[in-house]
Scaffold this active site. Structure first.
Site, PDB file in Angstrom:
ATOM      1  N   HIS A   1       9.424   3.355  -2.864  1.00 57.07           N
ATOM      2  CA  HIS A   1       8.217   2.553  -3.039  1.00 57.07           C
ATOM      3  C   HIS A   1       7.012   3.437  -2.728  1.00 57.07           C
ATOM      4  O   HIS A   1       7.084   4.330  -1.904  1.00 57.07           O
ATOM      5  CB  HIS A   1       8.272   1.359  -2.078  1.00 57.07           C
ATOM      6  CG  HIS A   1       7.151   0.392  -2.251  1.00 57.07           C
ATOM      7  ND1 HIS A   1       5.897   0.609  -1.726  1.00 57.07           N
ATOM      8  CD2 HIS A   1       7.097  -0.791  -2.884  1.00 57.07           C
ATOM      9  CE1 HIS A   1       5.120  -0.417  -2.039  1.00 57.07           C
ATOM     10  NE2 HIS A   1       5.827  -1.286  -2.743  1.00 57.07           N
TER      11      HIS A   1
ATOM     12  N   GLU B   1      11.000  -5.767  -6.330  1.00 56.87           N
ATOM     13  CA  GLU B   1      10.032  -5.059  -5.471  1.00 56.87           C
ATOM     14  C   GLU B   1       9.163  -6.122  -4.817  1.00 56.87           C
ATOM     15  O   GLU B   1       8.002  -6.321  -5.191  1.00 56.87           O
ATOM     16  CB  GLU B   1       9.189  -4.059  -6.281  1.00 56.87           C
ATOM     17  CG  GLU B   1       8.291  -3.209  -5.361  1.00 56.87           C
ATOM     18  CD  GLU B   1       7.283  -2.329  -6.082  1.00 56.87           C
ATOM     19  OE1 GLU B   1       7.675  -1.639  -7.041  1.00 56.87           O
ATOM     20  OE2 GLU B   1       6.102  -2.345  -5.664  1.00 56.87           O
TER      21      GLU B   1
ATOM     22  N   ASP C   1       6.125  -7.321  -7.209  1.00 58.14           N
ATOM     23  CA  ASP C   1       5.399  -6.801  -6.059  1.00 58.14           C
ATOM     24  C   ASP C   1       4.643  -7.930  -5.360  1.00 58.14           C
ATOM     25  O   ASP C   1       3.542  -7.739  -4.852  1.00 58.14           O
ATOM     26  CB  ASP C   1       4.440  -5.673  -6.453  1.00 58.14           C
ATOM     27  CG  ASP C   1       4.049  -4.804  -5.249  1.00 58.14           C
ATOM     28  OD1 ASP C   1       4.614  -4.983  -4.163  1.00 58.14           O
ATOM     29  OD2 ASP C   1       3.165  -3.943  -5.411  1.00 58.14           O
TER      30      ASP C   1
END
Lengths: 357, 357, 357, 357
Positions: free
Chosen positions: D195, D25, D318
């Protein structure tokens, strides 16, 4: 207001029966000798005299060790598709005459093959037994059982007695004489299941007065857990890196103890604690697997998963010493993720034992 | 792509130091004898010869057993406000002459009182030592230590040797001779800490060749866990319901084993396993507490909390055999709820030991 | 071999019924209005039309809200000794006319006192309802209910509607108008239970097409969890440090989210996120409690205990929306330590609500 | 004695850096538009104005979205071998003109391929972006990206805006128009990563006054978790059984909520809650995976593993919204079994994304 003693009520509940389970610590007897009574440790189990009896727990267990239809029916009821059977403890390891041990191992492997693996190939496999009293012979028999009879590995009930009358005259698997066995195990790449047996009689001062307790679980577990620690410390796993070892009862307490044991060894004088080159946790995480045989407690299961991972923990029962139905009821009802449940139920066993079923 | 061997880097991290911790498995020596060497089990620890040495781990430990300023400085650095000290293992229990044991216990209690509790009342309490070689004397000394010296309880290093030369001639706490001790403990309502010691020499076949391993933790833990199971089975806790027992090292594996041990006893022949009237888990849940002494592993802590509850698990170190700083760094960094952290850090100890600090 | 779809079997099992449990999210209706239908959110529950009906789940629930003998019988069967009842959601908070809300709150509190607390003092207590549409009046009524009627605290169903026709014209508890209420709560030192209600209609784009899902749990939980985060961020807990807040459903997901929410706020522009002075986890660990109402899942329970500690998690049911028997069967069968079980079952509730039963 | 506020000290500790991690991610920007600012939700993050700025957190993040050498250096420091990058949120989903969205998706995929996957094939893969404003076009672009550019799957930032000026005029993935997209996803057998994005503006009454909180995590997570529940209820997973969905942040709270949501749906009126044929937990356990992106809390990780299994939870960061180094320090230090650590670190990602690295 007081919390009173809980009262017991009965409820009818739904159990989602998880089908297709595989169990791999499942005991059978030998047609050639009573393997459950080669060593006098069973006298405090109800009705047990080392021989079949009537109307008692022990007698029922003795009967079930041999009764295939009863076993299959119980497996069906419990959602167990496949069982890897093995000679009950103490088995060959408790035979005091080494040549007899060698002969009994070979004949018993043939018998397990005929009665289980060949007769019911979709339901049964077996772990070979071997006579560690003569490690060269053990290596030979292991090779024969795996390559000719299709044994899925080998199961050893801890230390073996040696051929003297001294009941403390025993051999642990890490001792130098066992080298030929490890070499063969490493070559064949099948797992070794180390099954518990009671500590040698001389070790039992702690349980004097409490024989059932010694038998029950604690002495068995700590004897077997200590045996596994010996193997880690000995360096045998450095010399034979393909060796994989399965322990029952969620690895006999090692998930609880292994980190502290490793930390404490840092204080040891050099050369006093075996020839190993890596940390205890390295061996534990890379060479060991655990079954749930005989465990019906969530916290113990989770302690095992925490230190071994869900890919190294396997369902099992220890039938007929434990009940297939009770073990399945407990296991099937665990609130686990589906993928975890399947890994423990069968997928790990299929991968580790290379089962093609 | 391959997962390579992890490389080790160093990082500077912030540690939130949790202040006000209480530690209760903290060893001191006696001015009257070397309590760490009453029994020849320590020869495989680096630099240890049962006597102070220089420049080695063992020598440093020996020194720290006695050095109060060093201990206080280490406690300050680690956020430990208060320690309950006790005579190091095997202590009185390893003294082979019973009359000497009685005398050493009394003089050592006086010494611990003077040097720790009286001199630093806001920082130190102590657990009495007693000579179980003479249980009547042990009861008397326990009463004196608690009522006159303010001892917070009593700490016993497992079985005691008896006055013969046979090193297997030992006594466990559940054996009939110990009745006067239990009666006094029940009356005073202070806790008994059962500290590990190595199994008797005759029990050590399993660890032959691996002396450090035996010492390290596993043999100590299983010896002590087995001792606790004896006490549960004996019925002593039925006769003396006020008795509370503290075990170190997250209860020496019992959280992992207790459920299975209980289940297996159902198979026992009547009258072969002690006079207890309740389940093992009843005793464990109602009479036992655990400390974290020497444990720095989350899964072991959580296995303990799962079976004992967060109100029965207590921070401790086992200084100087373990490092106050390392134990505090591990404990303080645990991602626990604030109330759980506080319960383990100090609140449980204050309640159980009736500390007014 | 394939893991097939699990088949369902039924078993008769023993349940150890844990007696003496206390439940505190237990709904009743008002004799003065249908508190379950003050806001049109219930149309997708079977048989529910906001009014009693026959032969359907909704009708049965509506009936059980009022039926005391049925409630007591169910509590007896389930081992629930004592219940703290409260007006069902949305209750007073959904009343659009503020003066009516004030009046209904007062009359309903009198009714709950008469029907439950006064008539069955050993079995029932109650949480007051108040009209947050008029916070001064809410404070007065809270004081009256606690000091004159013995209310154990106050339960509020989230935001309240205000007196316009705009269904998004709502007030959250952290908004400035509510100050008098917090001051009184802080003074009285009784807990506030924030019970879920569905998000305001304008917020429900996400659940368009899935009304039952919105009602079922997720929208309720996230609405209530978000409300609690608002309160933490607002600074109200800095101004009123005695305030304690209870959330249902294991704190509505906050144990899962709270650490990440706290970490992310470090990125916030100053003055854009409330006047709080401490970390979110500080408020959560020091001001909040959770009940198990409506949760029957071990992993959710353990996530809650991990972040709140076993001293801050309380058994509850949410009867009659949930079944007393099912909740008790699940809870009583959890393999918890005895002390943990007791803390959750009743001891925490007794301490937090100052119950003298 | 009082537990004082913990004091903060710093320690130098060893971190065993686990090499070979995979992160999936990981956000990048588009050369064709500022994908982080297609929707006005970012104004409360420090220094963020939707455009690069200097000297602030937001500016640094904006810079790092594009800077490949900086990203690689950070990955190297953190033991991250391989990252699957994707267009940052809200990305294409926030583009109000549908034709523009289609064009930007295609051009951005080409750019991600060139800059990451083609230029650094051993370090980077990418997830395609698609314009769900035109699902037929989304399906076509998905096919092109996967078959021609080697995209490892597709990442969608929740609902997409539609082409009117009404900011609540949005489309969720389960809505009928999206059918062509699901059919293509099912055919290609690549995963869909959903997401988070902030709830539509009209949904944000709950966070009025607390914009950073809304952005921070809670509103994002519950918006995305609700979206996933919609998909489960819609029946799309019955029609397209090959579909696999990855959620970030340990599945956005679903491990905590899923069991209760499933239980509550039993009360739903038929035909009011979607056309699904199986239980919510079936879909969750068989179609969903979770990453650790942005989570640094053991209890959240363990809640995820409990409901999903360790074979369905994946490391991620992330980046650049989170720090590679901090995430790696937390993850690498977790006291996990080696096999669990490896599964989460890389093995699961390799299997699920069919990575040949």
């Amino acid at each position: 207001m007081v919390i009173t003693i809980p009262r017991t009520t009965t409820k009818t509940v739904e159990v989602e029966r998880l089908e297709g389970k595989i169990a791999i610590e499942e005991a059978v007897n030998s047609p050639y000798f009573n393997a459950a009574a080669t060593y006098p440790v069973t006298q405090s189990i109800k009705g047990w005299d080392g021989m079949p009896a009537n109307g008692t727990v022990g007698a029922d267990i003795m009967h079930r060790l041999d009764d295939v239809p009863m076993r299959l029916e119980s497996m069906d009821t419990s959602g167990i598709s496949y069982a890897v059977v093995s000679l009950t403890s103490p088995g060959i390891e408790g035979v005091l005459d080494a040549d007899t041990a060698v002969e009994l191992a070979r004949k018993t492997n043939d018998a397990m093959y005929e009665k289980y693996a060949k007769a019911h190939p979709t339901r049964f496999g077996f772990f070979a037994c071997v006579a560690m009293q003569k490690p060269e012979e053990a290596a030979k028999e292991l090779e024969r059982a795996v390559t000719q009879l299709g044994a899925k590995g080998v199961l050893i009930n801890g230390y073996c007695n040696l051929s003297t009358a001294d009941l403390d005259d025993v051999r642990y698997l890490d001792e130098p004489a066992c080298e030929p066995f490890w070499a063969m195990l490493n070559k064949l790449q099948v797992p070794l299941y180390i099954h518990p047996r009671s500590p040698p009689p001389g070790q039992q001062r702690m349980f004097q007065g409490y024989p059932a307790l010694a038998l029950a679980s604690f002495a068995f577990a700590t004897e077997t857990g200590g045996h596994a620690l010996r193997i880690m410390c000995s360096g045998v796993l450095d010399r034979y890196p393909n060796v994989r070892i399965i322990l029952g009862h969620v690895a006999e307490g090692l998930p609880f103890f292994i980190h502290r044991a490793q930390e404490r060894l840092k204080l040891a004088v050099e050369n006093t604690n075996g020839a190993h080159t890596k940390s205890l946790m390295y061996y534990f995480n890379n060479h060991f697997f655990a079954t749930l045989a005989g465990v019906k407690r969530a916290s113990t299961l989770h302690a095992g998963i925490a230190e071994m991972g869900e890919s190294r923990v396997l369902f099992s029962v220890d039938y007929p010493y434990e009940s297939n139905e009770e073990q399945a009821d407990w296991f099937d009802s665990l609130p686990l993720a589906t993928s975890t449940h399947r890994a423990l139920a069968s997928e790990n066993a299929k991968r580790i034992l290379k089962l093609d079923i």
